[in-house]
Design a protein around this motif. Sequence first.
Motif, short mmCIF file in Angstrom:
data_model
loop_
_atom_site.label_atom_id
_atom_site.label_comp_id
_atom_site.label_asym_id
_atom_site.label_seq_id
_atom_site.Cartn_x
_atom_site.Cartn_y
_atom_site.Cartn_z
N VAL A 95 0.85 -1.20 0.00
CA VAL A 95 0.00 0.00 0.00
C VAL A 95 0.88 1.25 0.00
CG1 VAL A 95 -1.65 1.35 1.36
CG2 VAL A 95 -1.97 -1.12 1.10
N LYS A 96 1.91 1.27 0.84
CA LYS A 96 2.81 2.41 0.90
C LYS A 96 3.56 2.57 -0.43
CE LYS A 96 4.93 5.90 2.57
NZ LYS A 96 4.20 7.16 2.65
N GLN A 97 4.00 1.47 -1.01
CA GLN A 97 4.67 1.53 -2.31
C GLN A 97 3.77 2.15 -3.36
OE1 GLN A 97 6.33 -2.30 -3.40
NE2 GLN A 97 7.18 -2.59 -1.35
N ARG A 98 2.50 1.73 -3.39
CA ARG A 98 1.55 2.28 -4.38
C ARG A 98 1.37 3.79 -4.19
NH1 ARG A 98 -0.61 -2.72 -3.48
NH2 ARG A 98 -2.17 -2.02 -1.98
N ARG A 99 1.35 4.26 -2.95
CA ARG A 99 1.20 5.70 -2.69
C ARG A 99 2.43 6.48 -3.17
NH1 ARG A 99 -1.32 4.56 3.03
NH2 ARG A 99 -3.49 4.34 2.38
N VAL A 100 3.60 5.92 -2.93
CA VAL A 100 4.84 6.56 -3.39
C VAL A 100 4.88 6.58 -4.92
CG1 VAL A 100 7.37 6.36 -3.46
CG2 VAL A 100 6.15 6.02 -1.29
N ILE A 101 4.53 5.46 -5.53
CA ILE A 101 4.51 5.36 -7.00
C ILE A 101 3.51 6.36 -7.58
CG2 ILE A 101 3.87 3.87 -8.94
CD1 ILE A 101 5.07 1.53 -7.19
N TYR A 102 2.34 6.47 -6.97
CA TYR A 102 1.33 7.42 -7.44
C TYR A 102 1.87 8.85 -7.39
CZ TYR A 102 -3.00 10.10 -7.67
OH TYR A 102 -3.97 11.00 -8.03
N ALA A 103 2.50 9.24 -6.29
CA ALA A 103 3.06 10.58 -6.16
C ALA A 103 4.19 10.79 -7.17
CB ALA A 103 3.56 10.81 -4.74
N ALA A 104 5.02 9.75 -7.38
CA ALA A 104 6.11 9.86 -8.36
C ALA A 104 5.56 10.05 -9.77
CB ALA A 104 6.99 8.60 -8.30
N GLN A 105 4.52 9.31 -10.12
CA GLN A 105 3.92 9.47 -11.44
C GLN A 105 3.36 10.89 -11.62
OE1 GLN A 105 1.21 6.14 -11.15
NE2 GLN A 105 2.50 4.86 -12.45
N HIS A 106 2.74 11.39 -10.58
CA HIS A 106 2.21 12.75 -10.60
C HIS A 106 3.35 13.76 -10.80
CE1 HIS A 106 0.45 16.48 -8.96
NE2 HIS A 106 -0.67 15.99 -9.43
N TYR A 107 4.45 13.57 -10.09
CA TYR A 107 5.62 14.45 -10.23
C TYR A 107 6.18 14.40 -11.66
CZ TYR A 107 10.20 16.51 -9.59
OH TYR A 107 11.32 17.31 -9.73
N LEU A 108 6.27 13.20 -12.21
CA LEU A 108 6.85 13.02 -13.55
C LEU A 108 6.01 13.69 -14.64
CD1 LEU A 108 8.06 9.34 -13.23
CD2 LEU A 108 9.51 11.38 -13.41
N MET A 109 4.72 13.86 -14.42
CA MET A 109 3.86 14.53 -15.40
C MET A 109 4.27 15.98 -15.61
SD MET A 109 0.00 13.01 -14.87
CE MET A 109 -0.23 13.75 -13.29
#
Length: 139
Positions: A95-109
Motif C-alpha cells: 500500500v505504501k509503495q503504491r502511494r509513493v509510485i502514485y506521487a512519483a507518477q504525478h511528479y513526472l507529469m
Amino acid sequence: MADSRRWGSTRSRSTGSEGSTTATGTAGEDRALAHLRRHGLTLVERNYRVARGPSRRAGEVDLIMRDRDGTLVFVEVRSRAAASHGGAAGSVTGVKQRRVIYAAQHYLMRLSALPPCRFDVVSIEGDTLEWLVAAFDAG
C-alpha cells in the motif's frame, strides 16, 4: 523487495526522543538526506505531496534525488527506534509503495522528458541506517 543492493550502513548518535512522529520522521529524513548527499546524490525536492491518491489518502515522496548518472530517485525514508514489528524496511508495504509510485507518477507529469527512475528506501533503526537501492518497482 526487488534488487535491494545495500549501499552503506552508518552508525551515529541517536536523535533522541522528540516525542512526536513528525519530529522523528523529519530527523530521519535529515539523516537520510545527509547520507545520500555523501554518496553523490543531489536533492531535487523534499516531501512532494499529492492531495488525492490510492485509497483516498495522499501520496507522498519523502525525498526526490538525482543520482550522478541522471537517474531520478524517489526515496521513502522509514525510521524506527528498534527492529520490532518487521523493522523500518518491512514497514514499506505494498500500500505504501503504491502511494509513493502514485506521487512519483504525478511528479513526472510535470517534466517535459522522462529520465530513468528508481525507488529507493532508507531504513533507520536506532543508530543504524541502511540504504536499499531499487527497493521496489513501479510495475
